[in-house]
Design a protein around this motif. Structure first.
Motif, short mmCIF file in Angstrom:
data_model
loop_
_atom_site.label_atom_id
_atom_site.label_comp_id
_atom_site.label_asym_id
_atom_site.label_seq_id
_atom_site.Cartn_x
_atom_site.Cartn_y
_atom_site.Cartn_z
N TRP A 135 0.84 -1.19 0.00
CA TRP A 135 0.00 0.00 0.00
C TRP A 135 0.88 1.25 0.00
CZ3 TRP A 135 -5.22 0.45 -0.46
CH2 TRP A 135 -5.99 -0.69 -0.24
N ASP A 136 0.51 2.22 -0.80
CA ASP A 136 1.14 3.54 -0.77
C ASP A 136 0.09 4.52 -0.28
OD1 ASP A 136 2.42 5.92 -1.08
OD2 ASP A 136 2.79 5.73 -3.24
N ARG A 170 -10.11 -3.36 4.96
CA ARG A 170 -9.50 -3.92 6.17
C ARG A 170 -7.99 -4.03 5.98
NH1 ARG A 170 -14.00 -7.53 6.15
NH2 ARG A 170 -12.69 -9.24 5.39
N SER A 171 -7.57 -4.37 4.78
CA SER A 171 -6.15 -4.46 4.49
C SER A 171 -5.49 -3.08 4.59
CB SER A 171 -5.94 -5.04 3.09
OG SER A 171 -4.58 -4.99 2.72
N LEU A 172 -6.17 -2.05 4.08
CA LEU A 172 -5.64 -0.70 4.17
C LEU A 172 -5.54 -0.25 5.63
CD1 LEU A 172 -4.75 2.01 3.01
CD2 LEU A 172 -7.16 2.58 2.65
N ASP A 173 -6.56 -0.54 6.42
CA ASP A 173 -6.53 -0.19 7.85
C ASP A 173 -5.36 -0.88 8.54
OD1 ASP A 173 -8.72 1.43 7.62
OD2 ASP A 173 -10.16 -0.08 8.30
N ALA A 174 -5.13 -2.15 8.20
CA ALA A 174 -4.03 -2.90 8.81
C ALA A 174 -2.69 -2.29 8.40
CB ALA A 174 -4.09 -4.36 8.40
N ARG A 176 -2.14 0.82 7.57
CA ARG A 176 -2.00 2.10 8.27
C ARG A 176 -1.59 1.88 9.73
NH1 ARG A 176 -7.34 5.06 5.65
NH2 ARG A 176 -6.23 6.09 3.92
N LYS A 177 -2.18 0.89 10.38
CA LYS A 177 -1.84 0.58 11.77
C LYS A 177 -0.39 0.15 11.88
CE LYS A 177 -3.18 -2.36 15.66
NZ LYS A 177 -4.12 -3.43 16.14
N GLU A 178 0.05 -0.70 10.93
CA GLU A 178 1.45 -1.14 10.93
C GLU A 178 2.40 0.02 10.75
OE1 GLU A 178 4.36 -4.16 8.38
OE2 GLU A 178 2.19 -4.17 8.06
#
Length: 205
Positions: A135-136, A170-174, A176-178
Motif C-alpha cells: 500500500w502507498d 480492512r487491508s488498508l486499515d491494517a 496504516r496501523k502497521e
C-alpha cells in the motif's frame, strides 16, 4: 486437485477497458473463448476509495498449485470451464492473465458463444485472495499493488463490478496501523538514542 470453493476474504474485480474477448469457431470443434481475465499494471479506481494494480506474475504461484473455474455471472453453479479438467487454460504474459476456454455444449456454453460474438458480454471479472500486497498511503486516494494472489475464478459478466471492497479496506486499515506502529517505534528509538547521547555527554564520554 484442491477444491475451488473460495474461503472468506475472496475479492472480485472486473475489467472492461482494453478487453479482448472473442469466440473461435473451428469446424467440427467446440467454440473456444479467448481473451484476458486480468490486465497487469493497469490502474483501476475502486469506488473512489483506492486505486489498484495487479503486478505481473501475481498469479504464477497460484496457477501452479490450485484449480480455477470459469463461470457465468458470478454463479459458481454455472461452470463453463475448469483448469483441472483441461477445458480452461490460463497463462500469464507481459500484458496480463490470458485464457482459453473450450465452451461446453450446454445452454450457458452455447449462449456465451453467441453473446461474445455479438459483444453483449461487457467484461470479465476474477475472484482472488491477495497473499502479498503493498500500500502507498502517501498519495490520495491510496494505491494498492497486488504482488501475489490466489486465483479462484474468472467470470463472464454483462455487468462488470467491484465486489467485496471491505476486504481491501480492512487491508488498508491494517497497513496504516502497521505504519503507525513503525513510526512510533522509530520515534521511541530516536528518543532513546538522544537520551543515551545526553547521558554520555554528561559523563564526559
Amino acid at each position: 486437485m484442491p477444491e475451488t470453493t473460495p474461503p472468506s476474504g475472496l475479492e472480485k474485480r472486473a475489467i472492461t477497458e482494453g478487453l479482448e474477448l472473442r469466440a473461435i469457431r473451428a469446424e467440427g470443434t467446440p467454440p473456444t473463448a479467448t481473451g484476458y481475465a486480468v490486465l497487469f499494471n493497469r490502474s483501476t479506481d475502486i469506488g473512489g476509495m483506492w486505486t489498484e494494480e495487479i503486478a505481473p506474475g501475481a498469479f504464477a504461484k497460484s496457477l501452479g498449485e490450485r484449480d480455477v473455474i470459469a463461470i457465468r455471472s458470478h454463479e459458481t453453479a454455472r461452470i463453463v470451464g475448469r483448469k483441472g479438467a483441461g477445458t480452461l487454460v490460463l497463462r500469464e504474459d507481459d500484458k496480463g492473465l490470458a485464457f482459453e476456454n473450450e465452451l461446453p455444449d450446454t445452454n450457458d456454453g452455447r449462449d456465451l458463444a453467441v453473446l461474445i460474438d455479438r459483444r453483449d458480454i461487457a467484461g470479465m471479472s476474477f475472484g482472488f485472495i491477495a497473499t502479498k500486497q503493498m500500500w502507498d498511503d502517501t498519495v490520495s486516494p491510496p494505491k494498492r499493488t497486488i504482488q501475489e494472489a490466489e486465483l479462484y475464478e474468472i467470470t463472464y459478466t454483462a455487468i462488470p463490478q467491484y465486489d467485496d471492497t471491505e476486504v481491501g479496506l480492512r487491508s488498508l486499515d491494517a497497513a496504516r496501523k502497521e505504519q503507525r506502529q513503525h513510526n512510533k517505534a522509530g520515534a521511541l528509538s530516536r528518543i532513546a538514542a538522544r537520551k543515551a547521547r545526553q547521558a554520555h555527554a554528561e559523563r564526559g564520554i
